[in-house]
Design an enzyme around this catalytic site. Structure first.
Site, PDB file in Angstrom:
ATOM      1  N   ASP A  64      -8.207  -6.180  -5.560  1.00 20.55           N
ATOM      2  CA  ASP A  64      -7.945  -4.901  -4.908  1.00 20.55           C
ATOM      3  C   ASP A  64      -8.618  -3.786  -5.695  1.00 20.55           C
ATOM      4  O   ASP A  64      -8.662  -3.801  -6.925  1.00 20.55           O
ATOM      5  CB  ASP A  64      -6.430  -4.661  -4.834  1.00 20.55           C
ATOM      6  CG  ASP A  64      -6.066  -3.468  -3.961  1.00 20.55           C
ATOM      7  OD1 ASP A  64      -6.958  -2.927  -3.270  1.00 20.55           O
ATOM      8  OD2 ASP A  64      -4.884  -3.096  -3.963  1.00 20.55           O
ATOM      9  N   HIS A  77      -6.375  -6.428  -1.465  1.00 26.73           N
ATOM     10  CA  HIS A  77      -5.264  -5.515  -1.175  1.00 26.73           C
ATOM     11  C   HIS A  77      -4.172  -6.190  -0.356  1.00 26.73           C
ATOM     12  O   HIS A  77      -2.999  -5.881  -0.508  1.00 26.73           O
ATOM     13  CB  HIS A  77      -5.821  -4.305  -0.409  1.00 26.73           C
ATOM     14  CG  HIS A  77      -4.869  -3.174  -0.227  1.00 26.73           C
ATOM     15  ND1 HIS A  77      -4.363  -2.453  -1.281  1.00 26.73           N
ATOM     16  CD2 HIS A  77      -4.331  -2.626   0.894  1.00 26.73           C
ATOM     17  CE1 HIS A  77      -3.557  -1.501  -0.818  1.00 26.73           C
ATOM     18  NE2 HIS A  77      -3.511  -1.587   0.488  1.00 26.73           N
ATOM     19  N   SER A  90       0.822  -1.202   0.000  1.00 28.96           N
ATOM     20  CA  SER A  90       0.000   0.000   0.000  1.00 28.96           C
ATOM     21  C   SER A  90       0.864   1.264   0.000  1.00 28.96           C
ATOM     22  O   SER A  90       1.782   1.395  -0.808  1.00 28.96           O
ATOM     23  CB  SER A  90      -0.954  -0.051   1.195  1.00 28.96           C
ATOM     24  OG  SER A  90      -2.014   0.856   1.036  1.00 28.96           O
TER      25      SER A  90
END
Length: 462
Positions: free
Chosen positions: A373, A432, A167
């Site tokens: 994601d 994610h 991220s």
């Protein structure tokens, strides 16, 4: 005869007393008796303290033709705790119930978790004015930590370091990677850099916001009018970025996220097959008429996939007691909001140029993305990769993909495409948090990236 006074015993006691104070105040590391774990604080700047935790793998292979690797895990957020989230909810040896994790990355590498930037997790600043305000400031603090850990540790120096990120951690990874290369070249850091790994990384926010509408339209989570509204707001963000209005772009991005949640009736930004409000955790549902809090949503997704034990309770309870060196007035994650807010002006800045520079310097760069994601959608990642100026991009783009498998059923679990020092992994069925959603595939991928002596046989389909 009167006994003469000797100051020696007194001086010895005084010296021991002073040494004990020195040890308490400036100790750099504690650990387990067997040496399998070490942890401590590094004062990266005056009144700014970064916490780290190193695990030695029980599967470590010494004197192999390929040296045993070390993974430095950088969490996202910004303000997400690698020591907490990455460790206990994704890749560390224990889960949040303190039970062994079958898919721990310790099977392939030693693991170094840090709470970065300062103010994250157990890390803290004595004055919030000392919180970092740019990715480069965060990377500079990380470089200071690495110097403290590596420059006088011959054992660590033998193990190539792979900077693995998730991220927003991807932005820290590429900036740190460049600082590490320069410090090594200048003789200021004794370390062998194995590579930089960008997992579902927030490298180009502009490309991601433009991916949301089309992607959700394709998977039926948005209608055509909803997707058009999303694209319209994305155009506003693009203009703000052109004009250097990064703080304003961050606010507009949050507005767009809220709009998409409302229009989709609750799509989760970390896995578009799920609804934010569907998790069986008290207080978790998002009021669709209000602005979504992406900071809160980040921890919600992970918590829904973990055991019932609250991570905050774990970190501020038995783990804090085990570590012993966390100041009593510091609570795990207590400065999280301040960390996030301090980087608001940095959030929407791209780091494509930094990836380009790493590639041109010959650093191994790996990108991996979870198929499901949304926040860092694969569509957006593919878009920013095509903006690279790296001379090998054309050959990379035209090279073939290979299918990957993991389980005995032989079904395809992902794909890999590579050329020279760039690799791209597409991980099917993952959102994610790839190590959480597809642990087997993530572990095999790690072995491939690091060339770990413990890596299993080939898992590609030609």
């Amino acid at each position: 005869m009167e006994k003469s006074f000797s100051p020696l015993p007194f001086l010895l006691l005084y010296l021991l007393f002073c040494l004990s104070l020195f040890h308490i105040k400036f100790v750099s590391a504690f650990g387990t008796v067997d040496g399998s774990e070490q942890w401590g604080y590094v004062q990266v700047r005056p009144k700014a303290h970064m916490f780290w935790w190193l695990y030695r793998s029980p599967q470590r292979v010494e004197n192999a033709s390929t040296p045993w690797p070390t993974v430095l895990w950088l969490q996202g957020g910004p303000g997400g705790s690698g020591v907490g989230i990455g460790n206990f909810q994704e890749i560390g040896p224990l889960d949040t119930s303190l039970k062994p994790r079958n898919s721990t990355w310790l099977q392939k590498a030693d693991l170094l978790f840090v709470d970065n930037p300062v103010g994250t997790g157990y890390s803290f600043v004595e004055d919030e004015k000392l919180l970092v305000k740019t990715d480069w400031e965060a990377a500079t603090d990380l470089l200071t930590l690495l110097k403290k850990l590596y420059n006088k540790n011959g054992s660590l120096q033998k193990s190539p370091l792979f900077i693995v990120s998730e991220s927003y951690g991807g932005k820290f990874a590429v900036t740190l990677g460049l600082l590490v290369v320069k410090a090594i070249k200048a003789g200021r850091l004794k370390l062998k850099l194995g590579g930089v790994v960008l997992g579902d990384s927030w490298i180009s926010p502009e490309d991601f916001v433009f991916s949301w509408g089309p992607l959700l339209l394709d998977v039926s989570r948005l209608g055509i009018n909803d997707a058009n509204r999303s694209n319209s707001v994305a155009e506003t963000i693009r203009q703000q970025l052109v004009e250097g209005q990064y703080f304003e772009a961050t606010i507009t991005c949050q507005t767009l996220q809220s709009q998409i949640v409302r229009d989709s009736h609750g799509v989760d930004f970390y896995n578009f097959l799920r609804d934010v409000g569907s998790y069986p955790i008290s207080g978790m549902a998002v009021a669709l008429s209000e602005k979504i809090d992406m900071k809160k949503s980040y921890s919600m997704y992970l918590s829904s996939n973990a055991s019932s034990l609250d991570l905050g309770s774990l970190m501020n309870g038995v783990i804090k007691e085990k570590l012993k060196i966390i100041p009593k007035n510091i609570s795990w994650g207590g400065q999280f909001n301040s960390v996030f807010n301090a980087l608001m002006n940095e959030n929407m800045k791209p780091r494509i140029n930094e990836v380009d520079e790493l590639l041109s310097l010959g650093v191994n760069v790996t990108i991996y993305n979870g198929q499901l994601d949304l926040i860092c959608a694969t569509k957006g990642t593919e878009a920013w990769v095509q903006k690279l100026k790296w001379e090998g991009l054309e050959y990379f783009t035209t090279s073939g993909r290979y299918a990957l498998y993991c389980d005995n059923d032989g079904s395809t679990k992902g794909y890999i495409q590579s050329y020279q020092n760039l690799r791209f992994y597409w991980i099917l069925g993952a959102g994610h948090f790839v190590p959480l959603d597809q642990p087997c595939m993530a572990l095999k991928m790690l072995g491939d990236i690091t060339q770990s002596p413990a890596a299993s046989s080939s898992y590609m389909k030609t």
